[in-house]
Write a protein that holds these residues in place. Structure first.
Motif, PDB file in Angstrom:
ATOM      1  N   VAL A 235       0.824  -1.319   0.046  1.00 23.64           N
ATOM      2  CA  VAL A 235       0.010   0.063   0.065  1.00 23.64           C
ATOM      3  C   VAL A 235       0.890   1.377   0.077  1.00 23.64           C
ATOM      4  CG1 VAL A 235      -2.059   1.360   1.160  1.00 23.64           C
ATOM      5  CG2 VAL A 235      -1.598  -1.382   1.297  1.00 23.64           C
ATOM      6  N   LEU A 239      -3.582   9.165   1.633  1.00 26.71           N
ATOM      7  CA  LEU A 239      -4.548   9.090   2.441  1.00 26.71           C
ATOM      8  C   LEU A 239      -5.755   9.972   2.037  1.00 26.71           C
ATOM      9  CD1 LEU A 239      -6.004   7.537   5.061  1.00 26.71           C
ATOM     10  CD2 LEU A 239      -5.116   9.473   6.244  1.00 26.71           C
ATOM     11  N   THR A 243      -9.654   6.290   0.221  1.00 30.34           N
ATOM     12  CA  THR A 243      -8.576   5.188   0.699  1.00 30.34           C
ATOM     13  C   THR A 243      -8.773   5.019   1.923  1.00 30.34           C
ATOM     14  OG1 THR A 243      -6.771   6.839   1.036  1.00 30.34           O
ATOM     15  CG2 THR A 243      -7.110   5.999  -1.150  1.00 30.34           C
ATOM     16  N   THR A 244      -9.441   5.761   2.899  1.00 32.07           N
ATOM     17  CA  THR A 244      -9.548   5.351   4.074  1.00 32.07           C
ATOM     18  C   THR A 244     -10.304   3.958   4.370  1.00 32.07           C
ATOM     19  OG1 THR A 244      -9.704   7.676   4.666  1.00 32.07           O
ATOM     20  CG2 THR A 244     -10.648   5.897   6.420  1.00 32.07           C
ATOM     21  N   ASN A 270       2.433  -1.958   4.440  1.00 28.16           N
ATOM     22  CA  ASN A 270       1.750  -0.544   4.538  1.00 28.16           C
ATOM     23  C   ASN A 270       2.699   0.397   4.900  1.00 28.16           C
ATOM     24  OD1 ASN A 270       0.202   1.585   4.466  1.00 28.16           O
ATOM     25  ND2 ASN A 270      -1.009   1.004   6.427  1.00 28.16           N
ATOM     26  N   SER A 272       2.041   3.716   3.881  1.00 28.77           N
ATOM     27  CA  SER A 272       1.211   4.943   3.528  1.00 28.77           C
ATOM     28  C   SER A 272       0.751   5.498   4.562  1.00 28.77           C
ATOM     29  CB  SER A 272       0.053   4.466   2.525  1.00 28.77           C
ATOM     30  OG  SER A 272      -1.082   5.425   2.818  1.00 28.77           O
ATOM     31  N   VAL A 276      -5.640   3.563   5.932  1.00 30.94           N
ATOM     32  CA  VAL A 276      -5.897   2.949   4.870  1.00 30.94           C
ATOM     33  C   VAL A 276      -6.181   1.407   4.918  1.00 30.94           C
ATOM     34  CG1 VAL A 276      -5.007   2.285   2.570  1.00 30.94           C
ATOM     35  CG2 VAL A 276      -4.450   4.703   3.341  1.00 30.94           C
TER      36      VAL A 276
END
Lengths: 360, 360
Positions: A235, A239, A243-244, A270, A272, A276
């Motif tokens: 990922v 955000l 994309t939440t 992840n 990001s 997410v």
């Protein structure tokens, strides 16, 4: 008359802590035609009016000038890739001062962090490390079974920016294949190009590494991507409201259902923002073995509370939002500032310019 | 008359332990025209005469037929890259039965092991791991200083075989530059080619990745290579009398003396044999900081005794000679056996054939 000395433009570095003296020296060396000054400010504290009014360029993480003090600022450079933490600041909502980011410099460290976590998980590094502490020469059998390398593995990358591209580059070197997923379609060579700053010798400037490109902003598109038989999902999306909690129980089940025969279950990375991921669903999928593991540099919330169950979920590797860090970080940021100072002098468009209204 | 059924050639797998049933099935699937049998033998125990005499191909790690029983064997395949442990066996010294090795299949796992160790060392993974065990969300400052990525780093590879080539491939993907050192000169494209089995999609088949090639068997050539300003030295040489204790106090001092400004001190990786390194000198160089760390999959002796000082030398990462292991190991070995069975049927030269007299 033409040789009257112009005042050197002031580059104001507003940061929450002091850098080593050698760093200021090195930065000044890069700007022989500018004056570099520094202010230490608590994160979020506005830049005082007098300092802001003197600055031609502001380089900062979380301290911003007030719009009324920013009329002469040529651009504000943020020492981060995303702007989600400052997106509602008046300087972004109520001014048109150009804003640039350090997007593009995160590829090398974050891809190395990613690879480190994949390999630590796949090659049982924690056992090697614990054995060494106890002076135990382990048995080959413990490594012959359960360990697989990355040849022929499928790597799905959600968000194919500079970070995803450098992860792709390394993945291909390992013998894996890469699948890119982006919000908007990228059907042409021009649309696949990386237009951000690129650390020389890294990334996928022309977007030629993925074996296929996929796109969409709806569940169906995402689910079709997650059904490709992926071994890894990375990922590296910004955000946004869209994309939440993009990945949750349904998505993890889908990944596991399409796992290639004989391979370990899918692994989630992840780098990001924690939000997410539906973290409760992630813990459940790790516990059930649906996901064989996860590398998380970001959590929800941060810092992760000491008593949070994520810490002890099976096969999770958590680091405290540090994957982008390293001694090169600020030097590379100033490479972008220098490039943009030159562009600004030549009246050219800035690289890494933030487009107001895009929301990240 | 022409349709009289020929007996299927017997492929004898002589190993020190049982494989899972699924493995035998998979191997048999790869050889529909052969009979695959299996013998479990203590390492070093000769293959019994009756079994050896029936075999067309022997696949083994340390159990060998006696020369007098091997007259009908088309080739013996060793499940290792090097033959130093069996080099004095009569089947190698007193027979001319063709011998092949699993050289070439080690690139992916060993390069992943190498990268894992580099990154664990450079990105302070042990701190992240220990913090997670204690539910501690560490501070960014602990990661911003002392961590460097591999962009622009110089990787020196001693012995540019399949392992060195895959390490090169990954290093270049990280943004590093590669320098190759070989015993004999490689001035032409043909001489730089990899003629061993190559795992598809990996390695450096044409030898185009190094920015420069260096060679020699004398101290002066080696020392000139070690003076290139290398950040990493990887030992992927075979063990021979000439390579025994090739790297010691003098070489470590030379590496440190040419360290690029601002970089960490050189890091040593040994995935060859422990005896290539003067281990006492290595411990001293780690203690003095001359070397910033070392990743050792091999030691002298093995297993490393529990009270050996190497275990606790600063910044050393030791694993128990497992870097090549993984679930793909034996499947890939049988890919080579299958290729050679076909070559043998067609009367073509075998790949990965051992040249008697070369000493490794």
């Amino acid at each position: 008359m033409g040789d009257a000395t112009l005042p050197k433009p002031n580059i104001l570095l507003a940061f929450y802590q002091e850098f080593p003296a050698a760093f200021y020296d090195e930065v000044r060396n890069r700007f022989p035609d500018a004056e570099v000054t520094s202010l230490i400010l608590e994160p979020g504290t506005p830049i005082p009016a007098d300092a802001a009014k003197k600055a031609a360029i502001v380089v900062t993480s979380r301290s911003l000038p007030r719009p009324e003090d920013a009329k002469h600022i040529k651009f504000i450079h943020f020492l981060s890739a995303g702007l989600d933490k400052v997106i509602h600041d008046p300087i972004l909502t109520d001014s048109d001062v150009p804003v640039t980011t350090s997007s593009g410099i995160h590829g090398p460290p974050i891809s190395e962090w990613t690879l480190l976590n994949w390999l630590a998980a796949s090659r049982n590094f924690n056992k090697t490390y614990e054995d060494q502490k106890k002076h135990i020469w382990g048995k080959g059998e413990d490594y012959a079974v359960g360990i697989q390398d990355h040849v022929g593995k499928k790597i799905g990358i959600l968000g194919y920016g500079s970070i995803g591209r450098q992860i792709a580059r390394v993945s291909v070197a390992l013998g894996a294949t890469v699948y890119a997923f982006t919000a908007s379609p990228k059907p042409t060579p021009a649309s696949r190009r990386d237009n951000h700053y690129i650390v020389p010798g890294t990334g996928d400037p022309d977007g030629t590494l993925p074996v296929s490109w996929h796109h969409g902003t709806d569940k169906a598109s995402l689910h079709s991507f997650l059904s490709l038989g992926l071994d890894h999902v990375v990922v590296s999306l910004p955000l946004t409201p869209q994309t939440t909690h993009l990945l949750g129980a349904e998505e993890f089940a889908l990944l596991a259902a399409h796992k290639p025969r004989g391979h370990r279950n899918p692994y989630l990375t992840n780098i990001s923002r924690g939000q997410v991921i539906d973290q409760g669903a992630l813990i459940a999928s790790l516990k059930s073995g649906e996901l064989s593991g996860a590398a998380l540099d970001v959590t929800d919330p941060e810092p992760l509370p000491e008593d949070h169950p994520l810490w002890d979920a099976p096969n999770v590797q958590i680091s405290p939002h540090i994957s982008a860090l390293g001694e090169e970080y600020f030097y590379r940021s100033f490479d972008i500032v220098r490039e943009n100072l030159e562009r600004s002098r030549r009246g050219e468009p800035l690289i890494n310019a933030y487009k107001r209204g895009r929301g990240y």
